[in-house]
Design a protein around this motif. Structure first.
Motif, PDB file in Angstrom:
ATOM      1  N   ALA A   1      23.060   4.692  -6.022  1.00  0.00           N
ATOM      2  CA  ALA A   1      21.462   4.705  -5.822  1.00  0.00           C
ATOM      3  C   ALA A   1      20.806   3.435  -6.148  1.00  0.00           C
ATOM      4  O   ALA A   1      19.753   3.173  -5.718  1.00  0.00           O
ATOM      5  CB  ALA A   1      21.094   6.139  -6.495  1.00  0.00           C
ATOM      6  N   ALA A   2      21.069   2.897  -7.438  1.00  0.00           N
ATOM      7  CA  ALA A   2      20.619   2.095  -8.148  1.00  0.00           C
ATOM      8  C   ALA A   2      20.666   0.910  -7.245  1.00  0.00           C
ATOM      9  O   ALA A   2      19.632   0.079  -6.730  1.00  0.00           O
ATOM     10  CB  ALA A   2      20.836   1.803  -9.307  1.00  0.00           C
ATOM     11  N   ARG A   3      21.730   0.607  -6.469  1.00  0.00           N
ATOM     12  CA  ARG A   3      22.174  -0.623  -5.714  1.00  0.00           C
ATOM     13  C   ARG A   3      21.445  -0.449  -4.598  1.00  0.00           C
ATOM     14  O   ARG A   3      20.864  -1.461  -3.973  1.00  0.00           O
ATOM     15  CB  ARG A   3      23.446  -0.606  -5.276  1.00  0.00           C
ATOM     16  N   SER A   4      21.430   0.930  -3.753  1.00  0.00           N
ATOM     17  CA  SER A   4      20.308   0.856  -2.654  1.00  0.00           C
ATOM     18  C   SER A   4      18.960   0.727  -2.978  1.00  0.00           C
ATOM     19  O   SER A   4      18.141   0.001  -2.207  1.00  0.00           O
ATOM     20  CB  SER A   4      20.348   2.260  -2.316  1.00  0.00           C
ATOM     21  N   ALA A   5      18.388   1.145  -4.250  1.00  0.00           N
ATOM     22  CA  ALA A   5      17.089   0.615  -4.724  1.00  0.00           C
ATOM     23  C   ALA A   5      16.821  -0.836  -4.589  1.00  0.00           C
ATOM     24  O   ALA A   5      15.864  -1.527  -4.122  1.00  0.00           O
ATOM     25  CB  ALA A   5      16.766   1.400  -5.927  1.00  0.00           C
ATOM     26  N   ASP A   6      17.851  -1.772  -5.446  1.00  0.00           N
ATOM     27  CA  ASP A   6      17.657  -3.179  -5.605  1.00  0.00           C
ATOM     28  C   ASP A   6      17.877  -3.718  -4.163  1.00  0.00           C
ATOM     29  O   ASP A   6      17.157  -4.598  -3.916  1.00  0.00           O
ATOM     30  CB  ASP A   6      19.030  -3.514  -6.249  1.00  0.00           C
ATOM     31  N   THR A   7      18.527  -3.118  -3.316  1.00  0.00           N
ATOM     32  CA  THR A   7      18.800  -3.801  -1.982  1.00  0.00           C
ATOM     33  C   THR A   7      17.359  -3.499  -1.051  1.00  0.00           C
ATOM     34  O   THR A   7      16.716  -4.514  -0.582  1.00  0.00           O
ATOM     35  CB  THR A   7      19.777  -3.238  -1.005  1.00  0.00           C
ATOM     36  N   ALA A   8      16.830  -2.417  -1.103  1.00  0.00           N
ATOM     37  CA  ALA A   8      15.473  -2.037  -0.717  1.00  0.00           C
ATOM     38  C   ALA A   8      14.472  -2.958  -1.197  1.00  0.00           C
ATOM     39  O   ALA A   8      13.659  -3.745  -0.467  1.00  0.00           O
ATOM     40  CB  ALA A   8      14.799  -0.777  -0.923  1.00  0.00           C
ATOM     41  N   GLU A   9      14.590  -3.271  -2.683  1.00  0.00           N
ATOM     42  CA  GLU A   9      13.499  -3.983  -3.264  1.00  0.00           C
ATOM     43  C   GLU A   9      13.524  -5.538  -2.689  1.00  0.00           C
ATOM     44  O   GLU A   9      12.666  -6.347  -2.479  1.00  0.00           O
ATOM     45  CB  GLU A   9      13.511  -4.043  -4.700  1.00  0.00           C
ATOM     46  N   GLN A  10      14.962  -5.945  -2.546  1.00  0.00           N
ATOM     47  CA  GLN A  10      15.100  -7.174  -2.168  1.00  0.00           C
ATOM     48  C   GLN A  10      14.667  -7.585  -0.822  1.00  0.00           C
ATOM     49  O   GLN A  10      14.083  -8.572  -0.640  1.00  0.00           O
ATOM     50  CB  GLN A  10      16.587  -7.611  -2.392  1.00  0.00           C
TER      51      GLN A  10
END
Length: 266
Positions: A67-76
């Motif tokens: 989930a954290a990776r998904s959030a980072d990806t969305a933010e990027q």
């Protein structure tokens, strides 16, 4: 046997229901249950479906990391889009500024070219005017009839004798003159009686062109009949006249102040 004697029952011992066993079991298989001692479940109570008693999946470390990776990806991705939008805006503004500078440069270039053309035209006109004046001076200074003889010599001698005297408006000599007073006094030396004022003197005798002057011709400035100044041509492209209160009576070349016309009375 006593009537109260214990008579063995033929009934089978009542087995606790599955729900009772589950309640007694405490914490079993990851489920939190309450142990109820001696509790009985009504006969008409139905067991709950498995879906109502099943525990929600536990959030594992792997799931949280994903989930954290998904959030980072969305933010990027959001940052990338924002940066691209800023770049596009900057490029658009730069293009508009470049177009504005180009238009200003073209405008300045056109103005400079126009100014240069005007300066060239003015220089050409000035050169033509100088050439024309030079031609006039050459014509006016041509010898032939410009040499003073007889009465004209007397006229010129008198005029030269007055050089340096004062200009006084309305004066007719002998110590000072105005322009028409000088010409009147000069021509009286050779027996010619001229009118007193320049307007009338400009209409005496015969009108002659400035390219055909002779010594003794009366020069005038203004138009014939309304001249505001007069002088006398003395040859060599020069004239003598009572100019003004600052200069007095002087000898000057014609291009010092080119006259409008001339009359011949000799």
């Amino acid at each position: 046997m006593s009537p109260n004697a214990l008579i063995p029952s033929h009934r089978k011992p009542r087995r606790p229901s599955a729900s009772s066993r589950a309640l007694r079991a405490g914490v079993t298989g990851g489920f939190l249950t309450l142990a109820v001692t001696g509790a009985t479940v009504p006969a008409n109570a139905a067991e709950k479906p498995v879906s109502e008693t099943q525990e929600m999946p536990t959030i594992t470390t792997a799931l949280a990391t994903s989930a954290a990776r998904s959030a980072d990806t969305a933010e990027q991705v959001a940052f990338t889009y924002e940066r691209q939008a800023l770049q596009d805006s900057a490029f658009s503004q730069a293009a508009k500024a470049a177009e504005k500078h180009k238009a200003e440069a073209v405008k300045k270039a056109k103005a400079a070219a126009k100014k240069k053309a005007e300066e060239a035209r003015e220089a050409k006109e000035a050169a033509q005017a100088r050439a024309s004046r030079s031609s006039e001076r050459s014509t006016l200074s041509a010898p032939s009839s410009s040499t003073a003889t007889g009465s004209t010599a007397t006229l010129v001698a008198f005029l030269k004798a007055q050089l340096g005297k004062a200009y006084v408006l309305g004066s007719t000599g002998p110590s000072s003159y105005d322009c028409s007073g000088l010409t009147q006094a000069a021509f009286s030396q050779i027996g010619i009686d001229l009118p007193r004022v320049s307007q009338d003197q400009s209409t005496q005798g015969t009108q002659v062109g400035l390219d055909n002057l002779q010594v003794g011709d009366i020069l005038y400035w203004g138009s014939a009949g309304s001249a505001y100044h007069v002088g006398v041509y003395v040859g060599g492209g020069k004239f003598i006249g009572a100019q003004n209160s600052s200069t007095g009576i002087v000898e000057r070349p014609l291009d010092y102040d080119m006259p409008t016309g001339a009359v011949r009375v000799l």
